[in-house]
Motif scaffolding. Structure first.
Motif, PDB file in Angstrom:
ATOM      1  N   GLU A  21      29.986  49.403  41.031  1.00  0.00           N
ATOM      2  CA  GLU A  21      29.670  49.687  39.640  1.00  0.00           C
ATOM      3  C   GLU A  21      30.080  48.585  38.663  1.00  0.00           C
ATOM      4  O   GLU A  21      29.390  48.354  37.674  1.00  0.00           O
ATOM      5  CB  GLU A  21      30.362  50.995  39.223  1.00  0.00           C
ATOM      6  CG  GLU A  21      29.942  52.178  40.079  1.00  0.00           C
ATOM      7  CD  GLU A  21      30.845  53.388  39.898  1.00  0.00           C
ATOM      8  OE1 GLU A  21      31.706  53.321  39.003  1.00  0.00           O
ATOM      9  OE2 GLU A  21      30.690  54.358  40.646  1.00  0.00           O
ATOM     10  N   ASP A  22      31.196  47.938  38.910  1.00  0.00           N
ATOM     11  CA  ASP A  22      31.756  47.030  37.909  1.00  0.00           C
ATOM     12  C   ASP A  22      31.793  45.563  38.340  1.00  0.00           C
ATOM     13  O   ASP A  22      32.348  44.728  37.650  1.00  0.00           O
ATOM     14  CB  ASP A  22      33.183  47.471  37.545  1.00  0.00           C
ATOM     15  CG  ASP A  22      33.187  48.852  36.925  1.00  0.00           C
ATOM     16  OD1 ASP A  22      32.273  49.130  36.136  1.00  0.00           O
ATOM     17  OD2 ASP A  22      34.085  49.636  37.238  1.00  0.00           O
ATOM     18  N   TYR A  23      31.255  45.259  39.508  1.00  0.00           N
ATOM     19  CA  TYR A  23      31.242  43.879  39.965  1.00  0.00           C
ATOM     20  C   TYR A  23      30.010  43.203  39.357  1.00  0.00           C
ATOM     21  O   TYR A  23      28.935  43.807  39.357  1.00  0.00           O
ATOM     22  CB  TYR A  23      31.163  43.872  41.498  1.00  0.00           C
ATOM     23  CG  TYR A  23      31.537  42.573  42.155  1.00  0.00           C
ATOM     24  CD1 TYR A  23      32.843  42.327  42.548  1.00  0.00           C
ATOM     25  CD2 TYR A  23      30.582  41.603  42.386  1.00  0.00           C
ATOM     26  CE1 TYR A  23      33.198  41.141  43.161  1.00  0.00           C
ATOM     27  CE2 TYR A  23      30.920  40.411  42.995  1.00  0.00           C
ATOM     28  CZ  TYR A  23      32.233  40.187  43.388  1.00  0.00           C
ATOM     29  OH  TYR A  23      32.590  39.008  43.995  1.00  0.00           O
ATOM     30  N   PRO A  24      30.049  41.976  38.810  1.00  0.00           N
ATOM     31  CA  PRO A  24      31.187  41.055  38.870  1.00  0.00           C
ATOM     32  C   PRO A  24      32.127  41.093  37.665  1.00  0.00           C
ATOM     33  O   PRO A  24      33.020  40.263  37.574  1.00  0.00           O
ATOM     34  CB  PRO A  24      30.484  39.698  38.914  1.00  0.00           C
ATOM     35  CG  PRO A  24      29.268  39.903  38.057  1.00  0.00           C
ATOM     36  CD  PRO A  24      28.828  41.319  38.289  1.00  0.00           C
ATOM     37  N   GLU A  25      31.935  42.061  36.738  1.00  0.00           N
ATOM     38  CA  GLU A  25      32.795  42.091  35.560  1.00  0.00           C
ATOM     39  C   GLU A  25      34.275  42.180  35.943  1.00  0.00           C
ATOM     40  O   GLU A  25      35.141  41.562  35.324  1.00  0.00           O
ATOM     41  CB  GLU A  25      32.420  43.271  34.658  1.00  0.00           C
ATOM     42  CG  GLU A  25      31.090  43.106  33.942  1.00  0.00           C
ATOM     43  CD  GLU A  25      29.917  43.518  34.801  1.00  0.00           C
ATOM     44  OE1 GLU A  25      30.135  43.847  36.001  1.00  0.00           O
ATOM     45  OE2 GLU A  25      28.775  43.503  34.299  1.00  0.00           O
ATOM     46  N   ASN A  26      34.551  42.995  36.976  1.00  0.00           N
ATOM     47  CA  ASN A  26      35.928  43.158  37.442  1.00  0.00           C
ATOM     48  C   ASN A  26      36.090  42.571  38.851  1.00  0.00           C
ATOM     49  O   ASN A  26      36.699  43.176  39.731  1.00  0.00           O
ATOM     50  CB  ASN A  26      36.316  44.644  37.439  1.00  0.00           C
ATOM     51  CG  ASN A  26      36.404  45.195  36.036  1.00  0.00           C
ATOM     52  OD1 ASN A  26      36.876  44.520  35.129  1.00  0.00           O
ATOM     53  ND2 ASN A  26      35.933  46.412  35.853  1.00  0.00           N
ATOM     54  N   ARG A  27      35.538  41.387  39.017  1.00  0.00           N
ATOM     55  CA  ARG A  27      35.520  40.775  40.342  1.00  0.00           C
ATOM     56  C   ARG A  27      36.920  40.592  40.919  1.00  0.00           C
ATOM     57  O   ARG A  27      37.169  40.944  42.080  1.00  0.00           O
ATOM     58  CB  ARG A  27      34.811  39.415  40.250  1.00  0.00           C
ATOM     59  CG  ARG A  27      34.793  38.638  41.541  1.00  0.00           C
ATOM     60  CD  ARG A  27      33.954  37.384  41.410  1.00  0.00           C
ATOM     61  NE  ARG A  27      33.922  36.637  42.649  1.00  0.00           N
ATOM     62  CZ  ARG A  27      33.152  35.575  42.861  1.00  0.00           C
ATOM     63  NH1 ARG A  27      32.363  35.138  41.883  1.00  0.00           N
ATOM     64  NH2 ARG A  27      33.172  34.956  44.019  1.00  0.00           N
TER      65      ARG A  27
ATOM     66  N   GLU B 123      39.708  42.159  40.212  1.00  0.00           N
ATOM     67  CA  GLU B 123      40.337  43.444  40.523  1.00  0.00           C
ATOM     68  C   GLU B 123      39.753  44.043  41.793  1.00  0.00           C
ATOM     69  O   GLU B 123      40.497  44.532  42.665  1.00  0.00           O
ATOM     70  CB  GLU B 123      40.143  44.414  39.359  1.00  0.00           C
ATOM     71  CG  GLU B 123      40.824  45.760  39.596  1.00  0.00           C
ATOM     72  CD  GLU B 123      40.596  46.756  38.472  1.00  0.00           C
ATOM     73  OE1 GLU B 123      41.169  47.858  38.540  1.00  0.00           O
ATOM     74  OE2 GLU B 123      39.843  46.417  37.528  1.00  0.00           O
TER      75      GLU B 123
END
Length: 278
Positions: free
Chosen positions: A137-143, A145
């Motif tokens: 859901e959040d990759y790459p924004e929270n890559r 993490e």
């Protein structure tokens, strides 16, 4: 078993940031895997429902919080235990990746071995599911993490539930079966007769059949089909057509490949190829 594809969903992909690791997200209500094994470690968790899980110790029922901890070349199979089915998330991790994950640990240069093919560790199961959700859901924004959580989970799978494998427990039959598995893989595309396998082992064909199945849990021809599916998967990953993949893997035609592929991978070769192009 007749399969209703509207109720069985499997999505395979490379895990972002870890090109050598494959990830499978699936929900099955009627599909049952045939007994098979993988060259990599299989790690994962049931996220919903109940899976009936067969392995070398017999049979288990995995519910949310139950972990898959399968060694390379370990025979296993799975099927829904309830009509509502089950959902799970699994990663396929090469042995070299595990060694690299422990490169900073003194004396941790041996391959690791899971004593049991399943483990009850709800805390690790929750963390693993969370790490996978970050990739989804959040990759790459929270890559950073996502990748950090995955590495931490990977290490905990092995520090909590595996031991160093020094091969002292491996008997003569297991070593012979390992050699024969290499022979079958090397000759999978052209095919192998029982007489050829017996000649490679230096035993009668009757002895080879008994020894191989006792050590691995499946017959040589079943392992050969598994090798061929692996060759077909590699061909598809290189961009070959379904017909080319079937021929490269030693299948007589595309329909034969499709039957074997879905029984072991959980999706058809065409579905697998389409997912690679996303």
């Amino acid at each position: 078993m007749r399969q209703n594809d509207t109720q069985n969903l499997a999505l395979m992909s490379t895990l972002p940031g870890f090109a050598e690791v494959r990830s499978l997200r699936a929900h099955f209500t009627s599909f049952a895997f045939e007994p098979h094994a993988h060259a990599e470690y299989v790690l994962g968790t049931v996220q919903d429902g109940v899976q009936r899980y067969s392995h070398r110790f017999g049979e288990s029922y995995l519910q949310p919080g139950g972990l898959f901890t399968i060694n390379p070349d370990e025979i296993h199979s799975g099927a829904p235990a309830l009509q509502s089915g089950y959902a799970y998330r699994v990663v396929y991790v090469p042995q070299q990746t595990v060694l690299e994950a422990f490169a900073d640990v003194p004396g941790a240069d041996h391959p690791r071995y899971f004593l049991r093919p399943e483990a009850h560790d709800p805390e690790l199961a929750r963390r693993f599911s969370y790490a996978m959700s970050l990739f989804d859901e959040d990759y790459p924004e929270n890559r950073l993490e996502a990748e950090s959580h995955f590495v931490a989970c990977l290490r905990d799978f092995f520090t909590r539930h595996a031991v160093p494998d020094d091969a002292e427990h491996v008997g003569a039959n297991v070593r012979l079966a390992a050699r024969l598995k290499c022979f079958l893989y090397e000759h999978a595309a052209e095919g192998v007769s029982l007489d050829e396998l017996a000649q490679e082992a230096g035993l009668s064909k009757y002895h080879v059949l008994r020894t191989f199945k006792a050590a691995t849990g499946i017959a040589p021809h079943a392992f050969l089909n598994q090798c061929r599916v692996g060759l077909a998967r590699q061909a598809l990953e290189k961009g070959h057509s379904l017909t080319e993949a079937a021929l490269a893997a030693g299948f007589s035609d595309q329909s034969h490949l499709s039957r074997r592929f879905k029984a072991l991978v959980g999706m058809s070769p065409g579905q697998y190829r389409r997912q690679l192009s996303r």
